[in-house]
Design a protein around this motif. Structure first.
Motif, mmCIF file in Angstrom:
data_model
loop_
_atom_site.group_PDB
_atom_site.id
_atom_site.type_symbol
_atom_site.label_atom_id
_atom_site.label_comp_id
_atom_site.label_asym_id
_atom_site.label_seq_id
_atom_site.Cartn_x
_atom_site.Cartn_y
_atom_site.Cartn_z
ATOM 1 N N TYR A 122 27.215 76.101 -13.134
ATOM 2 C CA TYR A 122 26.892 77.423 -13.619
ATOM 3 C C TYR A 122 26.894 77.503 -15.144
ATOM 4 N N SER A 172 22.608 78.335 0.027
ATOM 5 C CA SER A 172 23.460 79.351 -0.596
ATOM 6 C C SER A 172 24.551 79.813 0.367
ATOM 7 N N ALA A 173 24.239 79.798 1.647
ATOM 8 C CA ALA A 173 25.234 80.226 2.632
ATOM 9 C C ALA A 173 26.421 79.274 2.627
ATOM 10 N N ALA A 176 28.405 79.925 -0.604
ATOM 11 C CA ALA A 176 29.173 81.163 -0.510
ATOM 12 C C ALA A 176 30.380 80.977 0.396
ATOM 13 N N ALA A 183 38.435 81.554 -3.019
ATOM 14 C CA ALA A 183 39.096 82.787 -3.431
ATOM 15 C C ALA A 183 40.113 83.253 -2.394
ATOM 16 N N ASN A 184 39.925 82.824 -1.142
ATOM 17 C CA ASN A 184 40.825 83.232 -0.056
ATOM 18 C C ASN A 184 41.240 81.996 0.735
ATOM 19 N N HIS A 192 34.427 79.251 9.970
ATOM 20 C CA HIS A 192 33.296 79.817 9.243
ATOM 21 C C HIS A 192 32.081 78.887 9.367
ATOM 22 N N GLU A 195 30.518 79.176 12.788
ATOM 23 C CA GLU A 195 29.803 80.444 12.896
ATOM 24 C C GLU A 195 28.509 80.395 12.101
ATOM 25 N N LEU A 199 24.517 80.911 13.103
ATOM 26 C CA LEU A 199 23.568 81.835 12.470
ATOM 27 C C LEU A 199 22.277 81.114 12.106
ATOM 28 N N GLY B 118 25.170 88.212 -13.136
ATOM 29 C CA GLY B 118 25.674 86.959 -12.576
ATOM 30 C C GLY B 118 26.569 86.221 -13.558
ATOM 31 N N TYR B 122 30.537 85.582 -12.861
ATOM 32 C CA TYR B 122 31.036 84.229 -12.696
ATOM 33 C C TYR B 122 32.020 83.844 -13.792
ATOM 34 N N ASN B 123 31.879 84.439 -14.976
ATOM 35 C CA ASN B 123 32.642 83.936 -16.120
ATOM 36 C C ASN B 123 33.742 84.819 -16.664
ATOM 37 N N ARG B 125 36.970 86.610 -17.316
ATOM 38 C CA ARG B 125 38.317 86.416 -16.808
ATOM 39 C C ARG B 125 39.255 87.394 -17.480
ATOM 40 N N ILE B 135 33.906 86.342 -6.210
ATOM 41 C CA ILE B 135 33.418 86.775 -4.901
ATOM 42 C C ILE B 135 34.245 87.905 -4.318
ATOM 43 N N ASN B 136 35.511 87.968 -4.668
ATOM 44 C CA ASN B 136 36.341 89.032 -4.107
ATOM 45 C C ASN B 136 35.965 90.414 -4.612
ATOM 46 N N GLU B 139 34.071 92.678 -2.174
ATOM 47 C CA GLU B 139 34.731 93.195 -0.972
ATOM 48 C C GLU B 139 34.113 94.512 -0.505
ATOM 49 N N ARG B 164 32.251 89.289 9.115
ATOM 50 C CA ARG B 164 32.565 88.849 7.754
ATOM 51 C C ARG B 164 31.686 87.663 7.341
ATOM 52 N N VAL B 165 31.584 86.699 8.232
ATOM 53 C CA VAL B 165 30.736 85.546 7.929
ATOM 54 C C VAL B 165 29.294 86.005 7.688
ATOM 55 N N MET B 166 28.843 86.926 8.510
ATOM 56 C CA MET B 166 27.475 87.417 8.340
ATOM 57 C C MET B 166 27.315 88.120 6.986
ATOM 58 N N ILE B 168 29.022 87.671 4.218
ATOM 59 C CA ILE B 168 29.042 86.681 3.133
ATOM 60 C C ILE B 168 27.690 85.975 3.049
ATOM 61 N N THR B 169 27.167 85.617 4.199
ATOM 62 C CA THR B 169 25.908 84.884 4.240
ATOM 63 C C THR B 169 24.746 85.749 3.746
ATOM 64 N N SER B 172 25.040 86.286 -0.020
ATOM 65 C CA SER B 172 24.716 85.098 -0.815
ATOM 66 C C SER B 172 23.239 84.769 -0.728
#
Lengths: 206, 206, 206, 206
Positions: A122, A172-173, A176, A183-184, A192, A195, A199, B118, B122-123, B125, B135-136, B139, B164-166, B168-169, B172
């Motif tokens: 990045y 990208s999936a 991500a 992060a978690n 994941h 799953e 998809l 972006g 990403y950067n 802090r 990414i959090n 939420e 959740r997976v869906m 995120i996907t 992204s």
DNA sequence: CATGAATGAGCATTCATTCAT
DNA sequence: CATGAATGAATGCTCATTCAT
């Protein structure tokens, strides 16, 4: 000085030189993962490795060269693991499931490498300040994926769809998934991955 | 100096102050998009805006505050556009298609904002060197998406899957679509969006 | 603009102007006492006073002029109190005891002024960067003290000694008493003053 | 970079590093003495030393660390001289006379150090903006002086008096002697010291 | 081969002062 | 009279790179 522009090859390097480079790359990975690209100074990397700053300059022509070596090494490690898992597979469906799950399986044990790779991708820029990697650096991966999709489409496993869009989405999936896990850390990476494989499969099939 | 702790509200701000802030934010967006977060110094932003460095410090308590305002402004602009397009929709399938396509439609005219967002995500802090967004920070978006999926599952449009997976996907995939378009401006964003909407729909439905 | 170079006089100043100046001086005293000379910016002083920075510039030609007015006002307040207490005293011994104790008594209720005075004395410099006050600003005080000692020596209360050395010592002992009390607020200032008066008396007498 | 947390020790420091540190400290002393603490920027100190700004940062972790080293070095130089002169003395009266005169004798040849020490003592603050030294940093000195007074009181040389008040007064009288001499270089420092020793002796004795 | 030392540019931030309204 | 806005210089600090030893 050594190391002109040999990228990832190890042509004329002595054993001891190779070891130093590997040590420095490993330190760089850990420092970047810990403090981020912006704060990963050569001083910090050297300190982490227990060596002096000068050593890095001696073995790598510049900081950028070190960063590129980090990317190269991490990348090929991942590639080796995935290639091994995918060897001998027949159907496109299997290939896709295996790809998603094997890369997840591998990164689970290489969290720092994952983070460092992302940071460098990045942030690293060339001398003219254009991104050194970025999404276009994935062209090779996109091509490989598209090949698999084409295979599936030809075999009748998959319906017709835009393979480039699918490759971008698929790729990208996965990224991500990792980012979320980084992060978690309590997030179940393997679940994941399973799953996600579902998809993708559903999106692809007839 | 102004700007105490009013976040995004514009309570006590005069017209002229508001204009300056907007001008500075716009400059920041363009500079970040052009040279990247790491090289987007206050000096460069000020120069781009044709003002002195001190002006930025006068209107924003710190560089971080400016960055957060950039995020806030860009974010709410996007949110407004998408919300407008989605108002009145009934089925989850429609919502998902509309979401993907409306955000693409909007960003097509706001390339620099997209890049800047972006970069900052990403950067940026916090003082203790932990990611400010990352990414959090999505939420809220994940939650909203999950709600749509739940709707679709309850209505019978969608099969059972890990929401959740869906989310995120899905999220992204949109980001990657933009990243690819940013790197390849000739890429057909709207076509990609349509194709992507198909993929998601197929992954979701019974 | 007003206020050219009138030092502490209030020649041509309107009532409202005088009030503003007093308010600003009071704010300056409190801010300097709280954060120290180095961090007492005009912005902070203005904020403390609930006015804009420009007001200070309007009423005082420069920050230095404000600082000098602070010194002038605090100084004359102290002088008035001490002069009142010393009026009518006959013996040099009485005068010395009274001086030490009355100044202590007064400063006990004006801690911020005491601190601010010290900060400015020690830090304020003229345009050519030589100390504006410093110990030589006490010449007037030294002279007055020497006069008292001479009185005591002529009356036979005191022995012969170097009056300048005594004045410097006497003066510094009082300053140190205050400095110690400022750093240790539980220190008994009045007891210290009494004890100090004893010391000086013993050092002076036959 | 070196200088972790070794305070005043010179454990792991090379000869050349030690020399640079000494040079920088010497420069700092001279610059502070000349332009005052507030205007003694790292840039000015570096320029005075004929080196680049970065060198100071290389050898000292921060400006504060440099300032503390200045205090440490000057302090221990004085301490060594005074301790040497006081070795072997028997009576408290002798000790006090010797203390006053030996410190004067020493500082006569170290004017810049004297000024710099005062500037730093008065102005250096910690990160939370509380004075780093100030009068409470003299606690050790006060204790040592009190011990001498106690000795004199027990031996019958001195009367009963408040030892803390005496220590504060004694200490400040010396400081003021120096301050006066700094501002008036023609002032006879040794004569002042002798006279001051008399004053203190008279204030102490039965 | 490796080191410690030095450089000089770049950074965010603070501030006294000026000025149009 | 008072304000908010703007300026530009200065500050402490970080860092990739260079170099003599």
């Amino acid at each position: 000085m050594r190391s002109e522009n040999e990228a990832s090859g190890q042509k004329g390097r002595s054993f001891i030189e190779e070891a130093r480079r590997a040590q420095i790359v490993a330190s760089a990975v850990e420092v970047i993962a810990e403090v981020g690209f912006a704060h990963a100074s050569l001083a910090r990397i050297a300190k982490h490795a227990g060596i002096s700053k000068g050593v890095i300059s001696y073995h790598f022509g510049s900081k950028d060269e070190l960063m590129e070596e980090v990317v190269g090494r991490v990348y090929s490690t991942i590639g080796e693991h995935v290639a091994e898992k995918m060897a001998g597979l027949r159907t496109a469906t299997e290939m896709i499931r295996t790809h998603v799950r094997s890369v997840a399986e591998h990164m689970r044990g290489h969290r720092a490498q994952l983070i460092a790779l992302g940071e460098i991708f990045y942030n690293l820029r060339t001398a003219d300040n254009t991104p050194r990697y970025g999404i276009n650096a994935s062209e090779e991966i996109f091509r490989a994926m598209e090949e698999v999709y084409r295979l599936g489409q030809e075999s009748g496993e998959f319906r017709e769809f835009d393979r480039r869009v699918m490759a971008i989405t698929h790729s990208s999936a996965i990224d991500a998934m990792f980012a979320y896990w980084v992060a978690n850390p309590e997030h179940d990476l393997d679940a994941h991955a399973s799953e996600l494989a579902d998809l993708i499969e559903r999106a692809c099939r007839q």
